[in-house]
Design a protein around this motif. Structure first.
Motif, PDB file in Angstrom:
ATOM      1  N   PRO A  84       0.693  -1.133   0.040  1.00 10.34           N
ATOM      2  CA  PRO A  84       0.043   0.099  -0.135  1.00 10.34           C
ATOM      3  C   PRO A  84       0.927   1.249   0.220  1.00 10.34           C
ATOM      4  O   PRO A  84       1.984   1.321   0.539  1.00 10.34           O
ATOM      5  CB  PRO A  84      -0.845  -0.172   1.438  1.00 10.34           C
ATOM      6  N   GLY A  85       0.225   2.383  -0.357  1.00 14.31           N
ATOM      7  CA  GLY A  85       0.950   3.727  -0.586  1.00 14.31           C
ATOM      8  C   GLY A  85       1.687   4.031  -1.765  1.00 14.31           C
ATOM      9  O   GLY A  85       1.210   3.743  -2.825  1.00 14.31           O
ATOM     10  N   ASP A 110       6.696  -0.736  -8.862  1.00 12.00           N
ATOM     11  CA  ASP A 110       5.509  -0.744  -9.154  1.00 12.00           C
ATOM     12  C   ASP A 110       5.239  -0.461 -10.556  1.00 12.00           C
ATOM     13  O   ASP A 110       4.360  -1.115 -11.355  1.00 12.00           O
ATOM     14  CB  ASP A 110       4.599   0.555  -8.350  1.00 12.00           C
ATOM     15  N   ARG A 111       5.966   0.592 -11.123  1.00  9.99           N
ATOM     16  CA  ARG A 111       5.530   1.150 -12.493  1.00  9.99           C
ATOM     17  C   ARG A 111       6.101  -0.145 -13.612  1.00  9.99           C
ATOM     18  O   ARG A 111       5.425  -0.413 -14.554  1.00  9.99           O
ATOM     19  CB  ARG A 111       6.600   2.331 -13.000  1.00  9.99           C
ATOM     20  N   ASN A 165      -3.222  -6.757   1.747  1.00 14.59           N
ATOM     21  CA  ASN A 165      -3.534  -6.197   2.903  1.00 14.59           C
ATOM     22  C   ASN A 165      -4.244  -4.749   2.921  1.00 14.59           C
ATOM     23  O   ASN A 165      -4.175  -4.031   3.975  1.00 14.59           O
ATOM     24  CB  ASN A 165      -2.371  -6.234   3.933  1.00 14.59           C
ATOM     25  N   VAL A 166      -4.893  -4.392   1.944  1.00 12.12           N
ATOM     26  CA  VAL A 166      -5.493  -3.171   1.928  1.00 12.12           C
ATOM     27  C   VAL A 166      -6.698  -3.163   2.718  1.00 12.12           C
ATOM     28  O   VAL A 166      -7.129  -2.230   3.427  1.00 12.12           O
ATOM     29  CB  VAL A 166      -5.818  -2.776   0.236  1.00 12.12           C
ATOM     30  N   ASP A 171     -11.352   6.415  -2.899  1.00 11.33           N
ATOM     31  CA  ASP A 171     -10.218   7.106  -2.615  1.00 11.33           C
ATOM     32  C   ASP A 171      -9.536   6.478  -1.377  1.00 11.33           C
ATOM     33  O   ASP A 171      -8.962   7.112  -0.656  1.00 11.33           O
ATOM     34  CB  ASP A 171     -10.596   8.416  -2.483  1.00 11.33           C
ATOM     35  N   HIS A 172      -9.488   5.263  -1.446  1.00 17.54           N
ATOM     36  CA  HIS A 172      -8.683   4.363  -0.185  1.00 17.54           C
ATOM     37  C   HIS A 172      -7.288   4.979  -0.281  1.00 17.54           C
ATOM     38  O   HIS A 172      -6.623   4.867  -1.042  1.00 17.54           O
ATOM     39  CB  HIS A 172      -8.740   2.906  -0.451  1.00 17.54           C
ATOM     40  N   PRO A 173      -6.741   5.211   0.729  1.00 17.79           N
ATOM     41  CA  PRO A 173      -5.495   5.844   1.044  1.00 17.79           C
ATOM     42  C   PRO A 173      -4.502   5.072   0.669  1.00 17.79           C
ATOM     43  O   PRO A 173      -3.264   5.145   0.431  1.00 17.79           O
ATOM     44  CB  PRO A 173      -5.393   6.311   2.489  1.00 17.79           C
ATOM     45  N   ALA A 174      -4.685   3.489   0.734  1.00 19.89           N
ATOM     46  CA  ALA A 174      -3.626   2.643   0.417  1.00 19.89           C
ATOM     47  C   ALA A 174      -3.388   2.660  -1.155  1.00 19.89           C
ATOM     48  O   ALA A 174      -2.426   2.079  -1.619  1.00 19.89           O
ATOM     49  CB  ALA A 174      -3.994   1.117   0.986  1.00 19.89           C
ATOM     50  N   VAL A 175      -4.342   2.662  -1.767  1.00 21.94           N
ATOM     51  CA  VAL A 175      -4.312   2.686  -3.253  1.00 21.94           C
ATOM     52  C   VAL A 175      -4.369   4.008  -4.175  1.00 21.94           C
ATOM     53  O   VAL A 175      -3.707   3.994  -5.002  1.00 21.94           O
ATOM     54  CB  VAL A 175      -5.910   2.044  -3.626  1.00 21.94           C
ATOM     55  N   LEU A 176      -4.877   5.097  -3.556  1.00 20.62           N
ATOM     56  CA  LEU A 176      -5.092   6.534  -4.260  1.00 20.62           C
ATOM     57  C   LEU A 176      -3.673   6.750  -4.709  1.00 20.62           C
ATOM     58  O   LEU A 176      -3.452   7.485  -5.812  1.00 20.62           O
ATOM     59  CB  LEU A 176      -5.640   7.558  -3.414  1.00 20.62           C
TER      60      LEU A 176
END
Length: 89
Positions: free
Chosen positions: A7-8, A14-15, A28-29, A72-77
């Motif tokens: 997350p985050g 990631d890219r 674990n989101v 707009d979940h903070p782990a995904v946004l």
């Protein structure tokens, strides 16, 4: 290598994974209770639309708060913003 991320923040790894696989799995989101709430909300939406199997059932986030919290979940946004910028719809 699997496209599993944390997350985050959106990282260079990631890219790479997103460009290679076209998606990321962010572990674990949601808690078990949150997953249960989303599933129950999805079942209600599908039943009210009389949908059989997988189907688009409209704007469920407007009536189901469990789904609305996913937008707009903070782990995904941060990852969404890194991919699409601040002007995504």
């Amino acid at each position: 290598m699997n496209p599993i991320s944390n997350p985050g923040e959106f990282t260079e790894l990631d890219r790479f994974m997103f460009e290679a696989w076209g998606y990321l799995i962010i572990s674990n989101v949601l808690s078990g209770d949150e997953v249960k709430e989303c599933l129950e909300a999805s079942i209600r939406l599908h039943e009210s639309a009389d949908a059989k199997g997988w189907a688009q059932v409209g704007k469920g986030y407007e009536t189901e708060s469990a789904l609305e919290r996913l937008i707009d979940h903070p782990a995904v946004l941060p990852k969404v913003r890194a991919l699409y910028g601040d002007r995504f719809i």
